[in-house]
Write an enzyme that holds these catalytic residues in place. Structure first.
Site, PDB file in Angstrom:
ATOM      1  N   TYR A  30       0.850  -1.184   0.000  1.00  0.00           N
ATOM      2  CA  TYR A  30       0.000   0.000   0.000  1.00  0.00           C
ATOM      3  C   TYR A  30       0.885   1.233   0.000  1.00  0.00           C
ATOM      4  O   TYR A  30       1.846   1.309   0.765  1.00  0.00           O
ATOM      5  CB  TYR A  30      -0.881  -0.001   1.250  1.00  0.00           C
ATOM      6  CG  TYR A  30      -1.782   1.213   1.382  1.00  0.00           C
ATOM      7  CD1 TYR A  30      -2.807   1.448   0.458  1.00  0.00           C
ATOM      8  CD2 TYR A  30      -1.603   2.132   2.420  1.00  0.00           C
ATOM      9  CE1 TYR A  30      -3.642   2.548   0.585  1.00  0.00           C
ATOM     10  CE2 TYR A  30      -2.437   3.240   2.555  1.00  0.00           C
ATOM     11  CZ  TYR A  30      -3.457   3.446   1.632  1.00  0.00           C
ATOM     12  OH  TYR A  30      -4.279   4.549   1.765  1.00  0.00           O
ATOM     13  N   ASP A  63       9.270   2.838   0.222  1.00  0.00           N
ATOM     14  CA  ASP A  63       8.193   3.494   0.958  1.00  0.00           C
ATOM     15  C   ASP A  63       8.356   3.082   2.419  1.00  0.00           C
ATOM     16  O   ASP A  63       7.931   2.006   2.833  1.00  0.00           O
ATOM     17  CB  ASP A  63       6.828   3.076   0.399  1.00  0.00           C
ATOM     18  CG  ASP A  63       5.684   3.762   1.134  1.00  0.00           C
ATOM     19  OD1 ASP A  63       5.948   4.438   2.158  1.00  0.00           O
ATOM     20  OD2 ASP A  63       4.532   3.612   0.692  1.00  0.00           O
ATOM     21  N   LYS A  74       3.969   8.661   9.288  1.00  0.00           N
ATOM     22  CA  LYS A  74       3.698   8.036  10.583  1.00  0.00           C
ATOM     23  C   LYS A  74       4.678   8.497  11.684  1.00  0.00           C
ATOM     24  O   LYS A  74       4.512   9.593  12.203  1.00  0.00           O
ATOM     25  CB  LYS A  74       3.626   6.517  10.418  1.00  0.00           C
ATOM     26  CG  LYS A  74       2.472   6.173   9.431  1.00  0.00           C
ATOM     27  CD  LYS A  74       2.041   4.754   9.331  1.00  0.00           C
ATOM     28  CE  LYS A  74       0.733   4.654   8.549  1.00  0.00           C
ATOM     29  NZ  LYS A  74       0.798   4.001   7.268  1.00  0.00           N
TER      30      LYS A  74
HETATM   31  C1  LIG Z   1       0.186   4.546   5.884  1.00  0.00           C
HETATM   32  C2  LIG Z   1       0.966   4.329   4.651  1.00  0.00           C
HETATM   33  C3  LIG Z   1       0.908   5.214   3.560  1.00  0.00           C
HETATM   34  C4  LIG Z   1      -0.074   6.348   3.501  1.00  0.00           C
HETATM   35  O1  LIG Z   1       0.153   7.307   4.473  1.00  0.00           O
HETATM   36  P1  LIG Z   1      -1.065   8.289   4.854  1.00  0.00           P
HETATM   37  O2  LIG Z   1      -0.413   9.231   5.815  1.00  0.00           O
HETATM   38  O3  LIG Z   1      -2.121   7.434   5.451  1.00  0.00           O
HETATM   39  O4  LIG Z   1      -1.495   8.954   3.600  1.00  0.00           O
HETATM   40  C5  LIG Z   1       1.778   5.016   2.512  1.00  0.00           C
HETATM   41  N1  LIG Z   1       2.638   3.994   2.503  1.00  0.00           N
HETATM   42  C6  LIG Z   1       2.710   3.109   3.516  1.00  0.00           C
HETATM   43  C7  LIG Z   1       3.712   2.018   3.460  1.00  0.00           C
HETATM   44  C8  LIG Z   1       1.855   3.236   4.601  1.00  0.00           C
HETATM   45  O5  LIG Z   1       1.890   2.320   5.574  1.00  0.00           O
END
Ligand SMILES: *Cc1c(COP(=O)(O)O)cnc(C)c1O
Length: 420
Positions: free
Chosen positions: A144, A239, A267
């Site tokens: 994701y 990511d 995060k």
């Molecule tokens: C949570 C997450 C996102 C998206 O971040 P948001 O702040 O919710 O837009 C993107 N990549 C990874 C790996 C994530 O866990």
């Protein structure tokens, strides 16, 4: 367990927000429940509006590695608020956080602050495309990367090179340039490069997948991605929105020893405030406006309050030398209890997921073999025993610095009495 007030608020919320929520998984539909409304949270505990106390392993889906309401973070935020919430102009703390990030994640030679992980990833990919003058990107099934149009693709087997959007409202043409490969499957990546080598701007990957449940990379997989992208003039994007400051201070890239061209953070980096980051090689980041022609901007980007929470968090992580080994120890104790209870567990550092399948979960397809009805029973069982965990099979459990031995022991006791 009395959750009357939550139920009442939920029926109110349903009138205003789709599903009563501002992010779909919170609705708890996957586990056949309705959401709890939270009043406050402190340390390892979260409290709902009915006054129930839970040990929290969601940790706001990752950010709260120091636990809830860390006093230093709260203090920093309060102090910053007194000076104004936003200026839409340069301020010194932007440089301070950039320094702190770069000190630990050396590959982020230049970076940009944005407001969400979604935005960070979207922007990193734009920079990669601008730099390489190529259009196609490779992502992995089950990874994701936020909810921007071009990334809402997982594609099923057999559709590997013909990506179909996962979401209504995303025109097929928006995902035409999104190629999908299989996590931990080198051959699936090689095939894409055989066919599209000169068109692939970047490969984006969660270096340890945590959005199909936790699925660590197999030995050599990340290095393989490093090598094949380099050989073909494509960029490698990690990511690290979850793994950054989670697997180690230097993120997954330090943890696994593989260095990407671009990195996204979110995060933890915002310490509980809306802050995310993308960055990497100067050469690539210099393509971003106003230096280059890749446009990216933000009214609230580098917001002083969010940045102050991030700085306080990163400094606290830095100071706590044994933090990562302690997180690892605590998570391992939970893992051991789950295995003893007959669950199939994937764990990397303080990230773990219990699956309900006999198969070893190594990618999206094997993750999908998990029996989500059994997961729902497990979720409800934990909740009824005052343990708050993610209401989806395909998420991680997060262990924080403030989960006490007592919290962990209690959790293990509860788990050991779980009968499938
Ligand atoms: C949570 C997450 C996102 C998206 O971040 P948001 O702040 O919710 O837009 C993107 N990549 C990874 C790996 C994530 O866990």
């Amino acid at each position: 367990m009395n959750t009357e007030k939550s139920k009442k608020l939920y029926s109110e919320a349903l009138k205003f927000m789709p599903g009563g929520v501002n992010s779909p998984v919170r609705a708890c539909r996957n586990v056949g429940r309705t959401p709890l409304f939270i009043d406050h949270a402190k340390g390892s505990k979260i409290y709902d509006v009915d006054g129930n106390e839970y040990i929290d392993y969601v940790c706001s889906w990752g950010p709260n590695i120091l636990g809830h309401s860390n006093p230093e973070v709260i203090e920093a935020v309060k102090k910053t608020c007194d000076k104004g919430l936003t200026f839409g102009a340069c301020h010194e703390a932007e440089i301070e956080i950039a320094h702190l990030i770069q000190k630990h994640i050396h590959s982020m030679e230049m970076l940009r602050l944005v407001n969400s992980g979604t935005e960070a990833v979207m922007s990193a990919i734009r920079a990669a495309r601008g730099y390489t003058h190529r259009d196609k990107i490779v992502k992995f099934e089950g990874c994701y990367h936020g909810h921007s149009d071009g990334l809402l693709v997982k594609a099923g087997s057999g559709l590997l090179t013909n990506s179909i959007p996962d979401s209504a409202g995303v025109p097929k043409s928006y995902t035409d340039n999104t190629l999908t490969a299989v996590y931990n499957d080198e051959l699936s990546v090689e095939k894409l490069f055989d066919e599209y080598a000169d068109d692939i701007a970047c490969v984006i990957v969660e270096p340890c997948a945590a959005n199909m449940g936790v699925v660590p990379p197999k030995e050599g997989f990340l290095q393989f991605l490093r090598d094949i992208t380099k050989k073909n003039g494509s960029l490698l994007i990690f990511d690290e929105v979850i793994t950054g400051f989670r697997l180690s201070l230097g993120g997954a890239q330090q943890y696994y020893g593989v260095i990407p061209d671009l990195t996204t953070l979110g995060k933890i980096v915002g310490g509980g405030m809306p802050l995310a980051v993308y960055g990497g090689k100067s050469e690539v980041m210099e393509c971003v406006a106003p230096l280059g022609s890749v446009y990216q901007a933000g009214t609230l980007s580098g917001n002083p309050v969010a940045v102050s929470a991030g700085i306080a968090t990163l400094k606290a992580l830095e100071r706590n030398e044994n933090l990562y080994s302690e997180l690892d120890k605590k998570a391992k104790i939970l893992e051991t209890a789950m295995i003893k209870a007959g669950l199939n567990v994937n764990r990397e550092g303080s990230l773990l997921t219990a699956f309900f399948t006999d198969k070893k979960v190594i990618d999206y397809n094997t993750a999908q073999t998990s029996d989500t009805e059994k997961f729902a029973l497990f979720y409800s069982y934990l909740l009824e025993n005052k343990i708050y965990s993610a209401p989806s099979q395909f998420e991680a459990m997060f262990v924080s610095a403030v989960h006490s031995d007592k919290d962990i022991e209690y959790t293990c006791d509860v788990i050991s009495n779980f009968k499938i």
